[in-house]
Design a protein around this motif. Structure first.
Motif, PDB file in Angstrom:
ATOM      1  N   CYS A 131      39.927  48.871  49.617  1.00 18.53           N
ATOM      2  CA  CYS A 131      39.890  49.459  48.225  1.00 18.53           C
ATOM      3  C   CYS A 131      40.216  50.975  48.248  1.00 18.53           C
ATOM      4  CB  CYS A 131      38.848  49.063  47.562  1.00 18.53           C
ATOM      5  SG  CYS A 131      38.497  49.423  45.789  1.00 18.53           S
ATOM      6  N   GLN A 290      45.545  51.750  43.662  1.00 23.67           N
ATOM      7  CA  GLN A 290      45.844  50.828  44.915  1.00 23.67           C
ATOM      8  C   GLN A 290      47.360  50.887  45.321  1.00 23.67           C
ATOM      9  OE1 GLN A 290      43.548  50.469  46.549  1.00 23.67           O
ATOM     10  NE2 GLN A 290      41.794  50.438  44.997  1.00 23.67           N
ATOM     11  N   GLY A 327      37.909  51.838  42.437  1.00 21.86           N
ATOM     12  CA  GLY A 327      37.899  50.501  41.830  1.00 21.86           C
ATOM     13  C   GLY A 327      36.476  49.904  41.279  1.00 21.86           C
ATOM     14  N   GLN A 328      35.656  49.546  42.217  1.00 22.56           N
ATOM     15  CA  GLN A 328      34.528  48.751  42.049  1.00 22.56           C
ATOM     16  C   GLN A 328      33.534  49.584  41.406  1.00 22.56           C
ATOM     17  OE1 GLN A 328      33.806  45.613  45.178  1.00 22.56           O
ATOM     18  NE2 GLN A 328      34.745  47.187  46.116  1.00 22.56           N
ATOM     19  N   ARG A 587      46.085  43.397  39.810  1.00 26.63           N
ATOM     20  CA  ARG A 587      45.414  42.708  38.695  1.00 26.63           C
ATOM     21  C   ARG A 587      45.925  42.531  37.494  1.00 26.63           C
ATOM     22  NH1 ARG A 587      43.661  45.656  42.594  1.00 26.63           N
ATOM     23  NH2 ARG A 587      41.425  45.129  43.458  1.00 26.63           N
ATOM     24  N   HIS A 593      38.582  40.351  39.971  1.00 22.17           N
ATOM     25  CA  HIS A 593      38.741  39.956  41.613  1.00 22.17           C
ATOM     26  C   HIS A 593      38.808  38.470  41.473  1.00 22.17           C
ATOM     27  CE1 HIS A 593      37.066  44.020  42.729  1.00 22.17           C
ATOM     28  NE2 HIS A 593      38.296  44.199  42.406  1.00 22.17           N
TER      29      HIS A 593
HETATM   30 MO   LIG Z   1      38.919  47.835  44.585  1.00 25.31          MO
END
Ligand SMILES: [Mo]
Ligand SMILES: Nc1nc2c(c(=O)[nH]1)N[C@H]1C(S)=C(S)[C@@H](COP(=O)(O)OP(=O)(O)OC[C@H]3O[C@@H](n4cnc5c(=O)[nH]c(N)nc54)[C@H](O)[C@@H]3O)O[C@H]1N2
Ligand SMILES: Nc1nc2c(c(=O)[nH]1)N[C@H]1C(S)=C(S)[C@@H](COP(=O)(O)OP(=O)(O)OC[C@H]3O[C@@H](n4cnc5c(=O)[nH]c(N)nc54)[C@H](O)[C@@H]3O)O[C@H]1N2
Ligand code: SF4
Length: 885
Positions: A131, A290, A327-328, A587, A593
């Protein structure tokens, strides 16, 4: 009694503040926190639907050993024993943890401390490898530290925002909303989107550059050279604060405009226009995600971007800077605790003996791992070839998300001892665990996360722990104690862990390390409970502050200078005749995810209800595929079957398949099974966006659509994909063998009671078959079968699950597969918040609603979270263009 708790959204790195209200009846409702500086009250479709993902359906509620229920003591004893045994017999490098940017900082801190300080190996890596690791590596090469220089405000203050390899509208929707609002109020602000696909994000762009896959290094090298030759660089800044300029400039000048055009796939005039815009605009922010990181040249791409900002000194000043979008929810927190195999805690370096010594003394640890551990892809290779004897996977689903996923699955199956800590009982990874440990989910767990702009916020619990689920940090600390490290893992609470983490960031720091939250080193429970979102750094004795980095130098290399990095544009991969297409993965707006949470929400599942491939009309024609046909995609590593979505938004030669679908939701759509395990040589991040594949039409002899009140059991079909729907489930099906008893097929698939008789018909000329099963006035299941992709009004069919069907007439109407003339079909969901379908929107457009606002006024669509506004704008444009033809 009803209560309201302030917490943080568990999805993307924007890190929106959420207020969860638990009503007297226990019902939870969610709204944006107007005081949180990331979102000021806004939420996107996923955030707004959080309450729909909190049910206990599918939750893992008790520890399990070998598939049987076990007590915590038994399970923890076994984990400690097997890890200790592997270490005793084969050394500390024979064990590994694979963790996640969805852990809270406190969980992550404990995992890292146990592995690097007490087990004495650095074999802890995380899904952040897939990521953010190229951004981390790029930052460290240029800045000497993993520092994000800017803040979200910069996107609003900039006059030019460049988004490269980022589908902001879908992946960081609230930041996208902030950007769109800023652009609407200052129309002179320009947005450039660089992406091989014309995404929804590109719809607000003044310029969309449909770059060739991995053309970014060439593009930004060309920009760097242009900035130098046009005199836009800041010589004072370069000489006072940086080094390596000459070498980087030489490398950047390797290609002339024609060469840059060939390498980037952009026309010379596109290049000139973009370069000129960048050159003449002082306030530029370049955001990347990404499309930059997930590449065999990801780190070089990052440095190519950073070079341009360093050369112009457009860094760390309001409205200026490179900005890595994380991202997360806790990608950043994981980096702060050193969760990557090549990092140490508190942004210290594992390679540096002084840092290792500092961490060792602070922890009172016997040793600290002295060399980097295995990075994710290599870690699973080591599992496959037997070097790893015990593996603990926590808060990630590698059988779905790692490249060469079938090989990863085989490795996990082969590993002598696998522990999985998850919130769900059945995931593609959990099914191979020897020990399953039930973790707390969002709303239950307690700790902190750090968002993309270095802001640390609390996630607070507002629900009781279900069953015997326990926090991830607790599981780790319990195992650590059983392995003999009781004293170092005696934390009573997340607050105590956070205080230790803050104290380590301050320990012998004196301004030498960027990450310093020493102000919180003595935080107590009430202080932790009340902690407001704050940005780091916040050293001891300082108040919360807004801080940008590097406007006046102050880099973290030993000489205090930032580095230009000489990067060469990668060689363009020659077309492989056997696998002539390029697969890009990423995505969709409403799924997260591997869908373990968003897949629970009917609203979110309605936006895009099955795995698909975006394919350009020319490629579709070449392989003989029409819209809605099924397509087989193959690489040398694996294969998938997905629905064709033929669109000119896709570039010829490229395919895009979402990363989300997995064996729980589709027959064969784990797209990482196809992704080659190719990684960036510096960061070890997989190249998930540029995979050589081939595609062919999947020859189905029949296509089906079905709805069912109960989740179907194993579906006996050549292709299937299921999605949550209001009142039950919906599924897409395809068969290669149409002989057989369909009534019996339905009975088996939908576990129908034996006494329930179907109604329906089979049309021998068209080959269409319709079956519906009722119990009383409720629809239990309906199957629509056709030799062609089934034309059923899907949302309408789903709504029949919740309807009452008192008489036979109404029941037969279900088998028609579409509503009567007086009940229009809403079409596929566009606005998840208000469940508004595409047909309703096109009708409103035909009625004269020609702007997103007008559609919003008529239908409410797009007026809540706003995540679908780009899509509505796209539908309006398409309708108006069609009308003008
Ligand atoms: Mo990610
Ligand atoms: N809805 C939703 N939002 C999410 C997530 C989710 O699962 N669902 N996950 C979160 C996480 S963990 C992450 S990491 C982020 C990811 O956020 P993003 O990076 O924005 O999302 P992706 O779709 O992975 O990829 C972004 C874009 O890169 C483009 N791209 C592919 N190759 C190239 C290239 O060579 N050059 C350039 N310039 N672009 C290229 C793709 O076409 C794609 O549109 O999203 C976060 N937000
Ligand atoms: N082809 C391709 N592959 C990709 C990507 C891509 O763009 N293309 N993107 C990559 C990126 S950027 C990322 S971030 C990864 C994401 O990939 P993963 O991390 O594998 O995906 P998730 O579905 O988020 O997995 C999280 C798991 O943890 C569980 N879980 C949720 N909360 C908790 C908790 O609090 N504790 C515990 N113990 N478990 C919990 C969930 O049920 C789920 O099983 O995928 C990567 N893989
Ligand atoms: S943008 Fe959406 S998913 Fe991301 S943190 Fe905010 S509400 Fe959650």
């Amino acid at each position: 009694m009803a209560c309201e708790i302030k917490t943080t959204c568990p999805y993307c790195g924007v890190g929106c503040g959420v207020i969860a209200r638990v009503g007297d009846d226990g019902a939870v409702s969610i709204k944006g926190d107007p005081e949180h500086p990331a979102n000021f009250g806004r939420l996107c479709s996923k955030g707004s639907a959080l309450a729909e993902t909190l049910d206990l359906d599918g939750r893992l509620l008790h520890p399990e050993i070998g598939g049987r229920r076990a007590g915590w003591d038994e399970a923890l004893d076994l984990v400690a024993e097997r890890f200790s045994q592997a270490i005793a017999e084969h050394g500390p490098d024979a064990v590994a943890f694979y963790v996640s940017g969805q852990l809270l900082t406190e969980d992550y801190y404990i995992a890292n401390k146990l592995m690097k300080g007490f087990i004495g190996s650095a074999n802890i890596d995380t899904n952040s490898r897939l990521c953010m690791s190229s951004s981390v590596a790029g930052h460290r090469r240029a800045f000497g530290s993993d520092t994000v220089p800017g803040t979200y405000d910069d996107l609003e203050l900039a006059d030019l925002v460049v988004l490269t390899g980022s589908n902001l509208a879908w992946c960081h929707p609230v930041l996208y909303q902030r950007l769109s609002a800023a652009k609407a109020s200052r129309p002179e602000m320009k947005v450039v989107v660089i992406d091989p696909r014309r995404t929804m994000t590109a719809d607000i762009a003044d310029m969309h550059l449909a770059i060739k896959p991995d053309g970014d290094t060439a593009l930004f090298n060309g920009l760097f050279a242009h900035l130098v030759t046009s005199g836009a660089v800041d010589q004072n800044y370069i000489s006072a604060h940086t080094s390596g300029f000459a070498e980087a400039f030489a490398a950047a000048s390797a290609l002339d405009l024609a060469g840059l055009s060939a390498a980037s796939g952009l026309t010379q005039s596109e290049l000139r226009d973009f370069y000129r815009l960048f050159e003449t605009t002082e306030k530029v922010v370049t955001c990347y995600s990404q499309g930059v990181n997930q590449s065999a040249a990801g780190t070089d791409k990052v440095n190519a971007i950073l070079n341009c900002h360093l050369a112009t000194a457009r860094i760390g000043r309001p409205g200026m800077g490179p900005f890595s979008l994380t991202g997360q929810p806790n990608a950043m927190g994981g980096r702060e605790v050193g969760g990557l195999a090549n990092m140490l805690a508190a942004h210290m370096d594992i390679e540096k003996a002084t840092h290792r010594d500092q961490v060792r003394r602070f922890w009172g640890a016997p040793m600290v791992a002295s060399k980097p551990g295995l990075k994710a892809v290599d870690m699973f290779r080591a599992v496959a070839d037997g070097r790893i004897k015990a593996l603990w996977i926590m808060a990630t689903n590698p059988v779905v998300s790692l490249p060469d996923a079938d090989a990863v699955e085989a490795a996990v199956k082969f590993c002598p001892f696998v522990v999985v800590s998850d919130v769900l009982r059945e995931t593609d990874t959990a099914r191979h665990a020897h020990v399953l440990l039930p973790s707390l989910g969002w709303g239950e767990k307690n700790g902190t996360v750090t968002n993309s702009e270095r802001r640390i916020s609390r996630q607070r619990p507002f629900l009781d722990a279900p069953g015997e689920a326990r926090a991830d940090w607790w599981q780790l600390a319990q195992v650590a104690r059983r392995m003999g490290y009781a004293e170092a893992f005696d934390h009573a609470s997340p607050a105590a862990i956070f205080a230790e983490h803050a104290a380590l960031s301050d320990f012998e720091n004196e301004g030498r390390r960027d990450f310093d939250i020493g102000a919180h080193a003595t935080i107590d429970q009430p202080g932790y409970d009340a902690l407001l979102p704050f940005q780091w750094p916040q050293p001891k004795g300082s108040a919360p502050q807004v801080r940008r980095f590097f406007a006046d130098g102050g880099f973290f290399h030993p000489d205090g200078r930032g580095r230009f990095v000489a990067v060469d544009a990668p060689k363009v991969r020659p077309i492989n005749d056997a696998f002539p297409l390029t697969l890009n993965t990423g995505r969709v707006r409403d799924h997260w995810h591997t869908m373990t949470r968003t897949g629970k929400s009917a609203r979110l599942s309605g936006h895009l209800a099955e795995p698909f491939v975006e394919i350009h009309p020319c490629d579709a024609q070449t392989i003989g595929v029409a819209d809605a046909d099924l397509v087989t995609i193959e690489s040398p590593f694996g294969a998938a079957i997905v629905r064709a979505l033929v669109t000119e938004r896709q570039a010829p030669g490229n395919l895009f398949v979402p990363m989300h679908w997995n064996d729980q939701f589709a027959s064969k759509a784990r797209i990482d099974a196809l992704v080659a395990p190719v990684t960036d040589p510096v960061s070890g991040q997989p190249a998930s966006k540029n995979v050589a594949v081939r595609a062919a039409r999947f020859a189905a002899s029949a296509y089906g659509f079905a709805v069912a009140a109960q989740k179907p059991r194993a579906l006996d079909a050549a292709y299937w994909a299921i999605a949550r729907a209001e009142g039950g489930w919906r599924m897409e099906l395809a068969f290669t063998d149409t002989d057989g008893d369909w009534i019996d097929w339905c009975r088996r698939a939908f576990s129908l009671p034996a006494d329930v008789e179907p109604i329906g018909y089979k049309d021998r000329t068209s080959g269409e078959l319709r079956l519906a099963f009722f119990e009383g006035d409720r629809l239990l299941a309906a199957l629509f079968l056709s030799p062609r992709p089934v034309a059923v009004a899907r949302n309408w069919a789903v709504s029949q699950l919740g309807a009452t069907h008192q008489n036979l007439g109404r029941r037969f109407a279900v088998t028609a597969g579409r509503p009567g003339a007086n009940t229009p079909d809403p079409g596929a969901t566009v606005c998840s918040c208000f469940s508004v379908g595409v047909n309703q929107i096109t009708a409103a457009i035909r009625d004269g609603c020609h702007s997103v606002e007008a559609v919003g006024q008529r239908l409410s669509a797009g007026t809540n979270c706003g995540s679908c506004r780009a899509e509505i704008r796209g539908i309006i444009n398409a309708c108006l263009a069609a009308a003008a033809e």
